[in-house]
Design an enzyme around this catalytic site. Sequence first.
Site, PDB file in Angstrom:
ATOM      1  CG  ASN A 195       9.536  34.403  30.470  1.00 20.82           C
ATOM      2  OD1 ASN A 195       8.860  33.588  29.585  1.00 20.82           O
ATOM      3  ND2 ASN A 195       9.563  34.409  31.625  1.00 20.82           N
ATOM      4  CG  HIS A 198      11.351  30.483  23.118  1.00 22.67           C
ATOM      5  ND1 HIS A 198      10.365  29.850  23.666  1.00 22.67           N
ATOM      6  CD2 HIS A 198      12.044  29.072  22.580  1.00 22.67           C
ATOM      7  CE1 HIS A 198       9.901  28.817  23.460  1.00 22.67           C
ATOM      8  NE2 HIS A 198      11.085  28.111  22.735  1.00 22.67           N
ATOM      9  N   GLY A 242       6.024  28.312  35.670  1.00 23.61           N
ATOM     10  CA  GLY A 242       5.067  29.284  34.834  1.00 23.61           C
ATOM     11  C   GLY A 242       4.869  29.025  33.448  1.00 23.61           C
ATOM     12  CG  ASN A 292       2.045  26.389  35.759  1.00 22.30           C
ATOM     13  OD1 ASN A 292       2.698  27.632  35.408  1.00 22.30           O
ATOM     14  ND2 ASN A 292       1.242  25.951  34.657  1.00 22.30           N
TER      15      ASN A 292
HETATM   16  C1  BJW Z   1       1.413  31.194  36.240  1.00 17.15           C
HETATM   17  C2  BJW Z   1       0.970  32.454  36.548  1.00 17.15           C
HETATM   18  C3  BJW Z   1       1.469  32.915  37.943  1.00 17.15           C
HETATM   19  C4  BJW Z   1       0.057  32.351  34.763  1.00 17.15           C
HETATM   20  N1  BJW Z   1       2.156  32.099  38.564  1.00 17.15           N
HETATM   21  N2  BJW Z   1       2.104  30.316  36.946  1.00 17.15           N
HETATM   22  C5  BJW Z   1       3.504  19.162  16.581  1.00 17.15           C
HETATM   23  C6  BJW Z   1       3.601  18.436  17.882  1.00 17.15           C
HETATM   24  C7  BJW Z   1       4.957  18.636  18.414  1.00 17.15           C
HETATM   25  C8  BJW Z   1       5.752  19.872  18.228  1.00 17.15           C
HETATM   26  C9  BJW Z   1       5.415  20.599  16.940  1.00 17.15           C
HETATM   27  C10 BJW Z   1       4.281  20.137  16.088  1.00 17.15           C
HETATM   28  N3  BJW Z   1       4.291  20.893  15.329  1.00 17.15           N
HETATM   29  C11 BJW Z   1       5.320  21.859  15.294  1.00 17.15           C
HETATM   30  C12 BJW Z   1       6.051  21.691  16.403  1.00 17.15           C
HETATM   31  C13 BJW Z   1       6.917  22.380  16.969  1.00 17.15           C
HETATM   32  C14 BJW Z   1       6.756  23.765  17.609  1.00 17.15           C
HETATM   33  C15 BJW Z   1       5.642  23.583  18.500  1.00 17.15           C
HETATM   34  O1  BJW Z   1       5.966  23.206  19.926  1.00 17.15           O
HETATM   35  N4  BJW Z   1       4.276  23.862  18.239  1.00 17.15           N
HETATM   36  C16 BJW Z   1       3.354  23.678  19.125  1.00 17.15           C
HETATM   37  C17 BJW Z   1       2.509  24.806  19.105  1.00 17.15           C
HETATM   38  C18 BJW Z   1       2.855  22.293  19.051  1.00 17.15           C
HETATM   39  N5  BJW Z   1       7.833  24.345  18.071  1.00 17.15           N
HETATM   40  C19 BJW Z   1       8.819  25.031  17.410  1.00 17.15           C
HETATM   41  O2  BJW Z   1       8.643  25.316  16.292  1.00 17.15           O
HETATM   42  C20 BJW Z   1       9.963  25.223  18.014  1.00 17.15           C
HETATM   43  N6  BJW Z   1      11.135  25.057  17.316  1.00 17.15           N
HETATM   44  C21 BJW Z   1      11.411  23.814  17.001  1.00 17.15           C
HETATM   45  O3  BJW Z   1      10.939  22.841  17.225  1.00 17.15           O
HETATM   46  O4  BJW Z   1      12.504  23.615  16.330  1.00 17.15           O
HETATM   47  C22 BJW Z   1      12.943  22.154  15.808  1.00 17.15           C
HETATM   48  C23 BJW Z   1      13.842  21.503  16.893  1.00 17.15           C
HETATM   49  C24 BJW Z   1      13.732  20.183  16.604  1.00 17.15           C
HETATM   50  C25 BJW Z   1      14.451  19.355  17.529  1.00 17.15           C
HETATM   51  C26 BJW Z   1      15.003  19.759  18.815  1.00 17.15           C
HETATM   52  C27 BJW Z   1      14.908  21.369  18.771  1.00 17.15           C
HETATM   53  C28 BJW Z   1      14.219  21.884  18.018  1.00 17.15           C
HETATM   54  C29 BJW Z   1      10.040  26.888  18.157  1.00 17.15           C
HETATM   55  C30 BJW Z   1       9.219  27.477  19.336  1.00 17.15           C
HETATM   56  C31 BJW Z   1       9.131  29.144  19.303  1.00 17.15           C
HETATM   57  C32 BJW Z   1       8.181  29.436  20.413  1.00 17.15           C
HETATM   58  N7  BJW Z   1       8.189  30.715  20.474  1.00 17.15           N
HETATM   59  C33 BJW Z   1       7.274  31.600  21.197  1.00 17.15           C
HETATM   60  C34 BJW Z   1       7.311  33.160  20.953  1.00 17.15           C
HETATM   61  C35 BJW Z   1       8.426  34.058  21.481  1.00 17.15           C
HETATM   62  C36 BJW Z   1       8.352  35.492  21.290  1.00 17.15           C
HETATM   63  C37 BJW Z   1       7.494  36.205  21.864  1.00 17.15           C
HETATM   64  O5  BJW Z   1       7.398  36.001  23.077  1.00 17.15           O
HETATM   65  O6  BJW Z   1       6.692  36.586  21.148  1.00 17.15           O
HETATM   66  O7  BJW Z   1       7.687  31.365  22.578  1.00 17.15           O
HETATM   67  S1  BJW Z   1       5.905  31.045  21.353  1.00 17.15           S
HETATM   68  C38 BJW Z   1       5.203  31.364  22.971  1.00 17.15           C
HETATM   69  O8  BJW Z   1       5.090  30.260  23.521  1.00 17.15           O
HETATM   70  C39 BJW Z   1       6.824  31.913  23.445  1.00 17.15           C
HETATM   71  C40 BJW Z   1       6.797  31.450  24.824  1.00 17.15           C
HETATM   72  O9  BJW Z   1       8.441  31.316  25.277  1.00 17.15           O
HETATM   73  C41 BJW Z   1       6.263  29.762  24.386  1.00 17.15           C
HETATM   74  C42 BJW Z   1       5.759  29.023  25.618  1.00 17.15           C
HETATM   75  O10 BJW Z   1       4.809  29.722  26.349  1.00 17.15           O
HETATM   76  P1  BJW Z   1       4.740  29.891  27.838  1.00 17.15           P
HETATM   77  O11 BJW Z   1       5.868  30.625  28.574  1.00 17.15           O
HETATM   78  O12 BJW Z   1       4.482  28.489  28.345  1.00 17.15           O
HETATM   79  O13 BJW Z   1       3.315  30.647  28.153  1.00 17.15           O
HETATM   80  P2  BJW Z   1       2.022  30.198  28.159  1.00 17.15           P
HETATM   81  O14 BJW Z   1       0.869  31.600  28.046  1.00 17.15           O
HETATM   82  O15 BJW Z   1       1.586  29.108  27.239  1.00 17.15           O
HETATM   83  O16 BJW Z   1       1.697  29.584  29.514  1.00 17.15           O
HETATM   84  C43 BJW Z   1       1.631  30.316  30.785  1.00 17.15           C
HETATM   85  C44 BJW Z   1       1.572  29.586  31.922  1.00 17.15           C
HETATM   86  O17 BJW Z   1       1.840  30.262  33.291  1.00 17.15           O
HETATM   87  C45 BJW Z   1       0.333  28.991  32.111  1.00 17.15           C
HETATM   88  O18 BJW Z   1       0.530  27.265  32.439  1.00 17.15           O
HETATM   89  C46 BJW Z   1      -0.273  29.430  33.243  1.00 17.15           C
HETATM   90  O19 BJW Z   1      -1.156  28.554  34.126  1.00 17.15           O
HETATM   91  C47 BJW Z   1       1.036  29.772  34.130  1.00 17.15           C
HETATM   92  N8  BJW Z   1       0.646  31.185  34.902  1.00 17.15           N
HETATM   93  N9  BJW Z   1       0.315  33.222  35.665  1.00 17.15           N
HETATM   94  C48 BJW Z   1       2.693  30.919  38.029  1.00 17.15           C
HETATM   95  N10 BJW Z   1       1.321  33.977  38.600  1.00 17.15           N
END
Ligand code: BJW
Length: 237
Positions: free
Chosen positions: A92, A109, A176, A202
């Site tokens: 977050n 992030h 989450g 979650n």
């Molecule tokens: C509740 C609840 C309640 C609701 N109680 N629960 C193909 C395959 C694999 C990987 C890749 C691929 N193509 C590209 C990639 C890599 C890419 C990636 O993963 N892409 C995917 C789309 C596949 N990743 C990257 O590019 C990352 N960098 C990278 O990989 O660098 C290279 C590397 C290589 C080797 C090692 C290390 C690195 C960078 C990722 C950057 C993500 N940025 C964001 C934006 C941040 C800024 C902003 O806030 O605006 O980060 S994207 C967005 O998603 C944000 C979040 O941190 C992230 C995750 O989201 P999160 O937190 O999981 O939220 P939600 O909405 O998805 O889920 C919420 C959950 O809560 C749900 O499950 C609900 O059920 C639950 N919930 N209410 C408990 N009350």
Amino acid sequence: MTETRNIVILTGAGLSAESGLATFRGPDGLWEGHRVEDVCTPEALARDPVMVHRFYDARRAALPTVAPNAAHRAIARLDAEWAGELLIVTQNVDDLHERAGAKRMLHMHGELRSALCAECGARQGWEGPMGHRPDCANCAAPGGLRPDIVFFGEMPYEMERIEAALAEADLFVSIGTSGAVYPAAGFVQTARHHGSDTLELNLEPSAGSYFFAETRLGPATELVPAWVDEVLAGQRG
Ligand code: BJW
């Protein structure tokens, strides 16, 4: 069973949902009809900086209007009372963990209340809007500052420290997060590989739910305080 000493906690947008901050991938997803993968990129910032800055300026401005919830407070209590190692890795970009009192934590992030110089890479605390694209205080690059947010395709912060903590973890807990974004989505497998126990808290099963030894479903404000009580009771023995 190994005695639990080293804990790694991964948190995501679901932790802050009950504080009133939108998650990314629900029906009311944060990017207002856009897929986050399409707009949260360095290319989108270059193509349409006004839109990207407006989005982050609005989210930064909203921070003082929300407060940590019972789940943030429970994690901060664990941080204060847990005698073993603990690392709270949050995806977050809000500041609710810190405002609840957590100390042993990092933002993989990035952070809304920070600016990043696109020229020299310096990070600096930032309050207020950034849409006028200010100069960097470190290298004076004109218009050099951008939100200190890890976009898709960019390397998350502190990966070495996270990998080291996962290698030593006895318990990995994911709270989450949907498990849709790597490398965070792979932490459970890394932890398992090193012999850690794994727990998911979650609202619904995440994409990688089957990798966890245990999944508990429900709102974070109920599940997390109950789990923290359990862990601290175990510590008291
Ligand atoms: C509740 C609840 C309640 C609701 N109680 N629960 C193909 C395959 C694999 C990987 C890749 C691929 N193509 C590209 C990639 C890599 C890419 C990636 O993963 N892409 C995917 C789309 C596949 N990743 C990257 O590019 C990352 N960098 C990278 O990989 O660098 C290279 C590397 C290589 C080797 C090692 C290390 C690195 C960078 C990722 C950057 C993500 N940025 C964001 C934006 C941040 C800024 C902003 O806030 O605006 O980060 S994207 C967005 O998603 C944000 C979040 O941190 C992230 C995750 O989201 P999160 O937190 O999981 O939220 P939600 O909405 O998805 O889920 C919420 C959950 O809560 C749900 O499950 C609900 O059920 C639950 N919930 N209410 C408990 N009350």
